[in-house]
Write a protein that holds these residues in place. Structure first.
Motif, short mmCIF file in Angstrom:
data_model
loop_
_atom_site.label_atom_id
_atom_site.label_comp_id
_atom_site.label_asym_id
_atom_site.label_seq_id
_atom_site.Cartn_x
_atom_site.Cartn_y
_atom_site.Cartn_z
N LEU A 13 0.84 -1.19 0.00
CA LEU A 13 0.00 0.00 0.00
C LEU A 13 0.88 1.25 0.00
O LEU A 13 0.64 2.20 -0.76
N ALA A 14 1.91 1.24 0.86
CA ALA A 14 2.81 2.40 0.93
C ALA A 14 3.47 2.61 -0.42
O ALA A 14 3.61 3.74 -0.89
N LEU A 15 3.88 1.53 -1.05
CA LEU A 15 4.53 1.63 -2.36
C LEU A 15 3.57 2.26 -3.37
O LEU A 15 3.93 3.18 -4.10
N SER A 16 2.34 1.75 -3.40
CA SER A 16 1.37 2.29 -4.35
C SER A 16 1.13 3.77 -4.13
O SER A 16 1.12 4.56 -5.07
N LEU A 17 0.93 4.12 -2.86
CA LEU A 17 0.59 5.51 -2.58
C LEU A 17 1.79 6.42 -2.87
O LEU A 17 1.64 7.49 -3.46
N ALA A 18 2.98 5.97 -2.49
CA ALA A 18 4.16 6.81 -2.71
C ALA A 18 4.44 6.98 -4.19
O ALA A 18 4.68 8.09 -4.68
N THR A 19 4.39 5.90 -4.95
CA THR A 19 4.65 6.02 -6.38
C THR A 19 3.52 6.79 -7.05
O THR A 19 3.75 7.52 -8.02
N GLY A 20 2.33 6.67 -6.50
CA GLY A 20 1.21 7.43 -7.05
C GLY A 20 1.45 8.92 -6.88
O GLY A 20 1.28 9.70 -7.81
N ARG A 21 1.89 9.28 -5.67
CA ARG A 21 2.21 10.70 -5.40
C ARG A 21 3.29 11.20 -6.35
O ARG A 21 3.21 12.27 -6.92
N LEU A 51 4.73 1.03 -11.20
CA LEU A 51 4.97 0.55 -9.84
C LEU A 51 3.70 0.65 -9.00
O LEU A 51 3.39 -0.24 -8.21
N LYS A 52 2.99 1.73 -9.20
CA LYS A 52 1.75 1.92 -8.45
C LYS A 52 0.78 0.79 -8.78
O LYS A 52 0.18 0.18 -7.89
N THR A 53 0.68 0.49 -10.08
CA THR A 53 -0.22 -0.59 -10.50
C THR A 53 0.23 -1.91 -9.89
O THR A 53 -0.59 -2.70 -9.40
N LEU A 54 1.56 -2.14 -9.91
CA LEU A 54 2.08 -3.38 -9.34
C LEU A 54 1.76 -3.47 -7.85
O LEU A 54 1.42 -4.53 -7.33
N GLY A 55 1.88 -2.32 -7.18
CA GLY A 55 1.56 -2.30 -5.75
C GLY A 55 0.12 -2.69 -5.51
O GLY A 55 -0.18 -3.52 -4.64
#
Ligand SMILES: Nc1ncnc2c1ncn2[C@@H]1O[C@H](COP(=O)(O)OP(=O)(O)OP(=O)(O)O)[C@@H](O)[C@H]1O
Ligand SMILES: [Mg+2]
Lengths: 300, 225
Positions: free
Chosen positions: A46-54, A173-177
């Motif tokens: 989740l952190a990965l998705s949100l961070a890469t999303g940002r 990366l966000k998608t992968l997360g």
């Protein structure tokens, strides 16, 4: 079932339904452990998705913002070259708009370096042209060639362009997360189903006795479902605590650092990981319910 | 109550029971006899919906077993008290809770019925063993506990498979007396048993009919017992 009746069933607990199934020390701990681990992993995904999303969002904005054209020429040629460059830009494919900055805007841009009181009029300050791209962008090399003939003093500064592939990578990366979160959810469901099936077959005699004395499938299932739901929830809460602490103790993000150190949650994003335990409990509930009703349906 | 019509049953090999027709009227008292392996237990299972006839019909409280959902069968079981030949319990719960189990699963208030429970345990001679776990009981104690569990919901029908197989004569008389009392209150009773002495004793207290499984058929035994 409404959320409220669900919560009541899980919390207040039909303790009697719980008691009819013998306690199962060791496997209970395994379920707890697995739910905790899955949640821990989900926190990071989740952190990965949100961070890469940002990151993708911020860099994407920068990209949309434009490139800059800087025209340095002797004062008498500056105006003519600026006009020539604007003409070129107007006819360039991939340029949405181009605009020469006014003296006041330039002063505002330079103020941090020179202070507000330095009179720019007297200095050979280059003219800046703000170029806004279309989504497709323009062919920088072609534009440079044309500018070289029309406005030799023009320098195209497209420093944000190197970020374009990075934005694509961040989005990926966000998608992968997000995909990982789905997979973790699926694995949790599979694991709980296995554990529930094991519990159901270990308690075949209990089920037979309950059936003999007139217990309906719903009642029998509830004893197992409640157990696995609560266990998964507690495991997830512990996993969440560990995950959050681990994220808090990551080295602080620095401005120019890559996205790795920016891993974490910001502001309202902290609410997202809090959703993991209830969602995990819901997954466990559905998985156990399905397993129980399937096993019971196969009995006479 | 329970109605069997041209019923046949086979576990997969040859037919174990053929062309069985029987109506259990409310308030009737039946014994079921027959050699070991003749199908007494099978017959009782057909009566409480644990088995579905391979031919013919079994109706429980007016509904064909074949058309009943699992939940309907569960609800019907609350009106049929069953004493299994191999009494099974929840081995992690004490006898008192096991006997009260039908109340628990029916969602009844066990506290409110605690006096009934105590009386019943007393009647079956289980009061001193109320806190024991099922594996700690003797065979006879288990049978008494199973009988107590079968009648706690005050069911309309009581089906007992060898309920006196492991108890002494005196205790078997006591249990019989309990069943006879229940029958006098209007309950339908069917007891599978080899014990001719028990059947004779019962006939002195109640008008009992004796059914015999012989050669796959169900026959009404004569008055010669
Ligand atoms: N689940 C089963 N699958 C296959 N055959 C079975 C099954 N249950 C019972 N049988 C067979 O059906 C026959 C009748 O069994 P049942 O238990 O009804 O006999 P019974 O009259 O109750 O005998 P007993 O007096 O010894 O209790 C036996 O031959 C038994 O082996
Ligand atoms: Mg038998």
């Amino acid at each position: 079932m409404t959320v409220r009746s669900f919560a009541r069933e899980m919390l207040s607990g039909d303790a009697s339904a719980d008691r009819v199934v013998p306690p199962s020390g060791f496997t209970a701990h395994l379920t707890l452990f697995a739910a905790g681990v899955m949640t821990f992993l989900a926190v990071f995904a989740l952190a990965l998705s949100l961070a890469t999303g940002r990151l993708a969002e911020r860099w994407g904005e920068d990209l949309a913002h434009a490139s800059t054209l800087r025209i340095s020429a002797p004062a008498d040629q500056l105006g003519a070259q600026t006009e020539a460059a604007l003409r070129v830009l107007e006819t360039t494919e991939g340029v949405a708009s181009a605009r020469a900055l006014t003296a006041a805007e330039q002063q505002a841009l330079l103020a941090p370096w020179f202070g507000p009181d330095v009179p720019l009029e007297g200095l050979p300050v280059p003219q800046l042209i703000e170029v806004v791209e279309t989504d497709d962008g323009f062919d920088a090399a072609g534009l440079r060639l044309r500018l070289a003939t029309e406005a030799p003093g023009a320098v195209l500064d497209d420093h944000t362009r190197w970020r374009r592939p990075l934005v694509a990578a961040a989005t990926r990366l966000k998608t992968l997360g997000l995909l990982s979160i789905l997979l973790i959810g699926g694995a949790t469901a599979a694991m709980i189903t296995l554990a529930a099936n094991a519990a159901l077959s270990a308690n075949a005699q209990v089920i037979e006795v309950l059936r003999l004395v007139g217990a309906q499938d719903r009642y029998i299932a509830r004893a197992f479902v409640r157990r696995f739901t609560l266990r998964t929830f507690s495991g997830a809460v512990v996993g969440l605590a560990f995950g959050v602490v681990a994220i808090l103790f990551l080295p602080a993000a620095q401005d120019q650092a890559g996205f790795l150190t920016g891993l974490g949650f910001q502001g309202a994003q902290w609410l997202w990981p809090l959703l993991i335990p209830p969602v995990a409990a819901a997954v466990a509930y559905a998985a156990t319910q399905r397993a129980a009703l399937r096993v019971l349906g196969a009995l006479t | 109550m329970i109605e069997l019509e041209n019923l046949a049953y086979s576990y997969g090999g040859g037919e174990l029971l053929s062309d069985v027709s029987l109506k259990l009227a409310p308030g009737s008292f039946h014994f079921l006899t027959g050699p070991s392996g003749s199908g007494k237990t099978t017959f009782l299972k057909l009566c409480y919906g644990a088995l579905v006839p391979t031919a013919g019909h079994a109706r429980i409280f007016g509904k064909d077993v074949r058309e009943m959902t699992r939940d309907e069968i569960a609800l019907a079981r609350r009106r049929i008290g069953v004493v299994h030949q191999d009494c099974q319990f929840l081995d992690h719960l004490p006898i008192s809770e096991n006997v009260a189990l039908p109340l628990t699963v029916a969602g009844r208030d066990v506290q409110a019925e605690s006096q009934n429970l105590a009386d019943l345990l007393g009647w079956c001679g289980l009061t001193p063993r109320a806190g024991a776990l099922p594996p700690q009981l003797s065979g006879g104690e288990r049978q008494r506990a199973a009988l107590a569990r079968a009648v706690i919901l005050s069911p309309d029908v009581i089906l007992a498979d060898e309920p006196t197989g492991n108890v002494d004569w005196e205790m078997s008389q006591r249990l019989l007396h309990l069943l006879v009392e229940l029958n006098r209150m209007g309950k339908t009773v069917m007891i599978a048993s080899h014990d001719l002495g028990l059947i004779r004793a019962a006939k002195q207290q109640v008008q009992a009919r004796v059914l015999r499984i012989s050669g796959r058929r169900l026959q009404l035994a004569g008055a010669d017992l």
